[in-house]
Design an enzyme around this catalytic site. Sequence first.
Site, short mmCIF file in Angstrom:
data_model
loop_
_atom_site.label_atom_id
_atom_site.label_comp_id
_atom_site.label_asym_id
_atom_site.label_seq_id
_atom_site.Cartn_x
_atom_site.Cartn_y
_atom_site.Cartn_z
CB CYS A 7 -7.60 53.59 14.82
SG CYS A 7 -7.51 51.06 14.07
CG ASP A 30 -6.94 51.05 30.81
OD1 ASP A 30 -7.46 49.90 30.08
OD2 ASP A 30 -7.50 51.57 31.63
CG HIS A 46 -9.73 48.34 13.25
ND1 HIS A 46 -10.31 48.57 14.39
CD2 HIS A 46 -10.60 47.09 13.16
CE1 HIS A 46 -10.98 48.58 14.88
NE2 HIS A 46 -11.78 47.47 13.97
CG ASN A 87 -12.01 41.69 28.97
OD1 ASN A 87 -12.11 41.31 29.46
ND2 ASN A 87 -11.73 43.29 29.97
CB THR A 95 -15.91 49.35 26.58
OG1 THR A 95 -14.33 49.20 27.11
CG2 THR A 95 -16.90 49.14 27.80
CG HIS A 98 -7.91 48.29 17.91
ND1 HIS A 98 -8.06 49.08 16.96
CD2 HIS A 98 -7.19 47.98 17.83
CE1 HIS A 98 -6.71 49.32 16.27
NE2 HIS A 98 -6.00 48.42 17.14
CG HIS A 100 -7.88 46.12 24.37
ND1 HIS A 100 -9.00 46.48 23.46
CD2 HIS A 100 -8.36 46.00 25.63
CE1 HIS A 100 -10.03 46.08 24.23
NE2 HIS A 100 -9.26 45.97 25.42
P1 AMP Z 1 -11.59 46.63 27.52
O1 AMP Z 1 -13.10 46.72 28.61
O2 AMP Z 1 -11.34 45.53 27.59
O3 AMP Z 1 -12.44 47.01 25.77
O4 AMP Z 1 -10.61 47.83 27.66
C1 AMP Z 1 -10.86 49.06 27.38
C2 AMP Z 1 -9.89 49.55 27.82
O5 AMP Z 1 -9.51 50.70 27.69
C3 AMP Z 1 -10.94 50.05 29.65
O6 AMP Z 1 -9.89 49.33 30.42
C4 AMP Z 1 -10.58 51.95 29.75
O7 AMP Z 1 -10.47 52.99 30.73
C5 AMP Z 1 -9.82 52.24 28.09
N1 AMP Z 1 -9.18 53.00 27.69
C6 AMP Z 1 -10.53 53.85 27.63
N2 AMP Z 1 -10.50 54.90 26.80
C7 AMP Z 1 -8.93 55.19 26.59
C8 AMP Z 1 -7.94 56.58 26.07
N3 AMP Z 1 -8.70 57.23 25.53
N4 AMP Z 1 -6.87 56.14 26.22
C9 AMP Z 1 -6.46 54.56 27.64
N5 AMP Z 1 -7.61 53.28 27.94
C10 AMP Z 1 -8.50 53.87 27.76
ZN ZN Z 2 -9.44 50.01 15.35
#
Ligand code: AMP
Ligand code: ZN
Length: 114
Positions: A7, A30, A46, A87, A95, A98, A100
């Site tokens: 967000c 990413d 969100h 995921n 992780t 939100h 994605h």
């Molecule tokens: P997930 O594990 O599916 O929740 O993916 C979260 C993704 O967000 C991971 O591949 C991270 O590398 C990516 N990520 C985390 N913080 C950032 C950020 N500030 N900018 C871009 N990607 C991010």
């Molecule tokens: Zn969000």
Amino acid sequence: MTNCLFCRIAKREIPASIVYEDERVLAFNDINPQAPTHVLVIPKRHVATLSDLTIEDDAMIGELARRAAAIAQERGIAASGFRTVFNTNRDAGQTVFHVHLHLLGGRHLDWPPG
Ligand code: AMP
Ligand code: ZN
């Protein structure tokens, strides 16, 4: 949500390498790419996980998928192939809570995933 990383990226409070934006959708590279193309496509609104979707989100999910395919086309990886992944929760390694859509491509991707 004020404390949600994505967000905050959508509101431009945190910088990101943005590759596409419209009223409802944002796409950015990413920060820890797992392939030559690794883009995250998110709704600006969100929603924490795929399990939280309602019927009102059907069009938004379609937009995420269409946008991922369009970015793959632009990057020249549509014909060779790409992977799109949501995921959800712990076992899948989510992780950021939100929704994605990961767009991965530009190299051979093994299947099944680890
Ligand atoms: P997930 O594990 O599916 O929740 O993916 C979260 C993704 O967000 C991971 O591949 C991270 O590398 C990516 N990520 C985390 N913080 C950032 C950020 N500030 N900018 C871009 N990607 C991010
Ligand atoms: Zn969000």
